[in-house]
Design a protein around this motif. Structure first.
Motif, mmCIF file in Angstrom:
data_model
loop_
_atom_site.group_PDB
_atom_site.id
_atom_site.type_symbol
_atom_site.label_atom_id
_atom_site.label_comp_id
_atom_site.label_asym_id
_atom_site.label_seq_id
_atom_site.Cartn_x
_atom_site.Cartn_y
_atom_site.Cartn_z
ATOM 1 N N UNK A 42 9.414 7.784 -5.745
ATOM 2 C CA UNK A 42 9.566 7.791 -4.297
ATOM 3 C C UNK A 42 8.874 6.058 -3.647
ATOM 4 N N UNK A 43 7.825 5.767 -4.509
ATOM 5 C CA UNK A 43 7.411 4.478 -4.093
ATOM 6 C C UNK A 43 8.241 3.364 -4.297
ATOM 7 N N UNK A 96 2.152 18.668 -13.531
ATOM 8 C CA UNK A 96 1.532 17.395 -13.653
ATOM 9 C C UNK A 96 2.445 16.145 -13.884
ATOM 10 N N UNK A 97 3.376 16.251 -14.898
ATOM 11 C CA UNK A 97 4.314 15.438 -15.184
ATOM 12 C C UNK A 97 5.241 15.101 -13.927
ATOM 13 N N UNK A 98 5.675 16.286 -13.413
ATOM 14 C CA UNK A 98 6.519 16.055 -12.412
ATOM 15 C C UNK A 98 5.963 15.284 -11.082
ATOM 16 N N UNK A 99 4.557 15.631 -10.923
ATOM 17 C CA UNK A 99 3.954 14.726 -9.755
ATOM 18 C C UNK A 99 3.880 13.251 -10.417
ATOM 19 N N UNK A 100 3.561 12.970 -11.505
ATOM 20 C CA UNK A 100 3.330 11.698 -11.900
ATOM 21 C C UNK A 100 4.584 10.705 -11.507
ATOM 22 N N UNK A 101 5.653 11.306 -12.000
ATOM 23 C CA UNK A 101 6.930 10.863 -12.148
ATOM 24 C C UNK A 101 7.629 10.777 -10.626
ATOM 25 N N UNK A 134 0.695 -1.111 0.025
ATOM 26 C CA UNK A 134 0.169 0.040 -0.053
ATOM 27 C C UNK A 134 0.778 1.122 0.007
ATOM 28 N N UNK A 135 2.244 1.052 -0.278
ATOM 29 C CA UNK A 135 3.109 2.213 -0.098
ATOM 30 C C UNK A 135 2.922 3.260 -1.161
ATOM 31 N N UNK A 136 2.417 2.736 -2.342
ATOM 32 C CA UNK A 136 2.076 3.803 -3.574
ATOM 33 C C UNK A 136 1.007 4.816 -2.994
ATOM 34 N N UNK A 137 -0.002 4.423 -2.496
ATOM 35 C CA UNK A 137 -0.953 5.196 -1.989
ATOM 36 C C UNK A 137 -0.650 6.298 -1.036
ATOM 37 N N UNK A 138 0.392 5.702 0.093
ATOM 38 C CA UNK A 138 0.869 6.441 0.913
ATOM 39 C C UNK A 138 1.725 7.564 0.734
ATOM 40 N N UNK A 148 3.118 -0.942 -11.332
ATOM 41 C CA UNK A 148 4.287 -0.805 -11.116
ATOM 42 C C UNK A 148 5.133 0.775 -11.401
ATOM 43 N N UNK A 149 6.011 0.786 -10.482
ATOM 44 C CA UNK A 149 6.484 2.430 -10.892
ATOM 45 C C UNK A 149 7.255 2.700 -12.214
#
Length: 398
Positions: free
Chosen positions: A312-313, A302-307, A119-123, A264-265
């Motif tokens: 970080x995950x 937007x692109x920065x946030x997605x990446x 669940x770390x991607x969500x966190x 996946x990341x």
């Protein structure tokens, strides 16, 4: 932790949009081409304490350590509001960076300790939302404070906010000492650090971190001056630019976390990297001016946030549980060191015209695109190694 991240990120982000005001203040005498040095001084200092923190942060209760680092960050930020020139401003940002670096690594270590891997991607999406909220609320508020009371006022306001975050972390977080049992059994911090660094997945993860920071921070410190002086964007509307970008980032982090958990990341990061590289090309290399500034800037956020969520995950899964704070400290050092290197490099490449416009932006853009293109390759390798590790552990246990 999202609140702590908001205060910490705001301290870092606030200086960048104030750059044009610093350049136009006769008492400060800060050329636009040298504005990246102000950003780089913070990140260089944070890099140093990131390395030092890797030797001792695992020895302390994470809550107490976070309180001390936030308190020091608040003092350094307040000193920035008292600066009387470029040299004193850089010195104040160095003080802030000495505490800001460990605060970041501790925040991510606490989240990694508390949230299971699945669940770390969500966190991480929620914690990374602190970046978005800093853009949506913090930076526009800071710019409006600067309109009312000058560029010094946001420094004092953010220092007060960070002080409140420090007190809240001490009052609201429980003692965080579960990692101490394993840390106390290690022979030495230096040996523990060596054991972490010799792992291929760690070395590749830190290389990935280096290119991630270099690719974007060679351009980010120059965006406010670029849009205002090169593109003719109204400086009084910079708050709108960060507001729209922050909203886009916030929405993106909320849906990107579940996507990372599902696909996946690497797959998510590939999309983000293509967007980042394409937008850098449009603005800095091709010099396209037909697209409205707010459209390009919002898409860039937007692109920065997605990446960022994907990155970080993935990196949160690299260390073992007892290694997290130490690994996060090293990673923070690499992040800040690469950010400083990128800022210093852009200051060397760029030059300022008499009307404050920047030239040689195409060279900066090309370097950025090359760095961004390398990241998905490294992420593919790191993600494969992370996935293979549990299988290897289970085989060795049979």
């Amino acid at each position: 932790m999202a609140g702590v991240q908001f205060a910490n990120v705001l301290d870092f982000m606030m200086v960048n949009p104030l750059g044009p005001q610093l350049a136009q203040d006769p008492s400060m005498q800060v050329p636009t081409s040298q504005l990246p040095l102000v950003i780089g001084s913070y990140t260089a200092a944070a890099s140093i304490t990131g390395v030092l923190g890797s030797f001792f942060l695992e020895r302390f209760d994470r809550r107490s350590a976070l309180f001390v680092t936030l308190l020091g960050l608040a003092v350094g930020t307040a000193l920035g509001g008292m600066a009387q020139g470029l040299a004193s401003l850089i010195l104040a940002r160095i003080v802030a960076g000495l505490f800001g670096g460990p605060a970041t690594s501790l925040a991510f270590a606490i989240v990694s300790d508390a949230i299971p891997s699945r669940r770390r991607g969500w966190a991480m999406g929620i914690v990374m939302g602190g970046f978005s909220v800093a853009s949506v609320l913090g930076v526009p508020a800071g710019l409006n404070l600067a309109k009312l009371g000058g560029w010094r006022t946001p420094f004092w306001g953010v220092a007060l906010l960070i002080g409140c975050a420090a007190i809240a972390s001490l009052r609201l977080l429980p003692p965080l000492r579960a990692h101490l049992a394993r840390a106390s059994s290690e022979q030495s911090a230096a040996l523990a650090l060596f054991n972490i660094m010799r792992k291929p997945v760690v070395a590749l993860s830190l290389a990935m971190t280096t290119f991630t920071m270099l690719g974007v921070f060679i351009v980010i410190p120059n965006i406010p001056a670029f849009v205002q002086f090169n593109l003719g964007f109204d400086g009084n509307r910079l708050d709108v630019l960060y507001l729209l970008g922050g909203v886009a980032s916030f929405v993106t982090t909320r849906f990107t976390g579940p996507l990372v958990d599902r696909f996946g990341s690497t797959r998510v990061a590939v999309v983000g990297s293509i967007l980042v590289g394409g937008l850098v090309y449009v603005w800095f290399v091709a010099g396209v001016t037909a697209i409205p500034v707010l459209v390009v800037s919002t898409a860039f956020f937007l692109a920065m946030a997605m990446r960022g969520v994907a990155y970080n995950t993935l990196t949160s899964k690299v260390p073992e549980p007892h290694e997290r704070a130490r690994f996060q400290s090293v990673q923070s050092a690499v992040q800040h060191g690469a950010t400083a290197a990128a800022a210093f490099l852009s200051a060397q490449i760029l030059s300022e015209l008499p009307d404050h416009r920047l030239e040689h932006l195409d060279r900066v853009g090309i370097v950025s695109i090359v760095m961004v293109a390398i990241i998905p390759i490294l992420m593919t390798i790191v993600e494969r190694l992370v996935r293979e590790r549990p299988a290897a552990s289970s085989r060795s246990g049979r």
